[in-house]
Design a protein around this motif. Structure first.
Motif, PDB file in Angstrom:
ATOM      1  N   ASP A 110       0.907  -1.158  -0.105  1.00 57.37           N
ATOM      2  CA  ASP A 110       0.308  -0.061   0.036  1.00 57.37           C
ATOM      3  C   ASP A 110       0.480   1.159   0.075  1.00 57.37           C
ATOM      4  N   THR A 111       0.246   2.085  -0.584  1.00 59.90           N
ATOM      5  CA  THR A 111       1.156   3.630  -0.678  1.00 59.90           C
ATOM      6  C   THR A 111      -0.249   4.513  -0.191  1.00 59.90           C
ATOM      7  N   TYR A 126      -4.159  12.382  -1.255  1.00 63.49           N
ATOM      8  CA  TYR A 126      -3.495  11.750  -0.175  1.00 63.49           C
ATOM      9  C   TYR A 126      -3.566  12.527   0.973  1.00 63.49           C
ATOM     10  N   GLN A 137       3.815  12.921   3.577  1.00 64.70           N
ATOM     11  CA  GLN A 137       3.876  11.961   2.572  1.00 64.70           C
ATOM     12  C   GLN A 137       5.195  10.985   2.557  1.00 64.70           C
ATOM     13  N   PRO A 140       6.980   6.448   5.885  1.00 66.62           N
ATOM     14  CA  PRO A 140       6.831   5.267   5.365  1.00 66.62           C
ATOM     15  C   PRO A 140       5.440   4.243   6.297  1.00 66.62           C
TER      16      PRO A 140
END
Length: 153
Positions: A110-111, A126, A137, A140
């Motif tokens: 996932d990001t 996001y 952003q 991690p």
């Protein structure tokens, strides 16, 4: 007890130049071999650069640990994210949260952009997720981490 030797000159003290020359050459050879086989030692500039790298990595580690502590999320040692009953690992796991949005458990691969694309249809949103979870952003994502997915404004 005075003794006279027949060959008195054989016992006279004399310098044995052949033996001295041999030991001098052996000493010189040992010195040269020692000089040729030793390293020059650590380069002081490289040593200083490595020290700076260690200091920078230590600082980054402290910042990441502080972020982890601030998020209040603790990851189980087995990485145990919640899974669906159908066994599909690539599908996200969601749970409803009262009015403020949804909870999402991060899965492998996932990001933030991918999660935003899935929930909002736009990867550029996001920032809604990062703001709701006090992330950047560059933070991690960890498998099993729970994120709050706020409603689209």
């Amino acid at each position: 007890m005075d003794h006279d030797y027949e060959l008195e000159e054989d016992y006279a003290p004399r310098v044995l130049w052949g033996r001295i020359a041999f030991f001098v050459l052996a000493l010189l050879l040992a010195f040269l071999v020692g000089r040729c086989t030793t390293s020059d030692g650590a380069d002081p500039q490289e040593f200083a650069e490595r020290g700076q790298q260690i200091a920078e990595l230590t600082r980054q580690n402290e910042v990441l640990e502080a972020q982890l502590q601030a998020s209040g999320a603790s990851e189980p040692a087995d990485g145990g994210g919640k899974k669906k009953d159908d066994g599909a690992d690539d599908e996200p796991t969601e749970e409803s949260v009262s009015g403020d949005g949804e909870k999402y458990t991060v899965q492998s691969g996932d990001t933030l952009n991918g999660i935003a694309k899935e929930f909002y249809g736009d990867a550029a949103k996001y920032t809604l997720i990062t703001d709701a979870n006090n992330l950047s952003q560059d933070t991690p994502l960890r498998v099993g981490q729970e994120l709050i997915i706020p409603p689209d404004e």
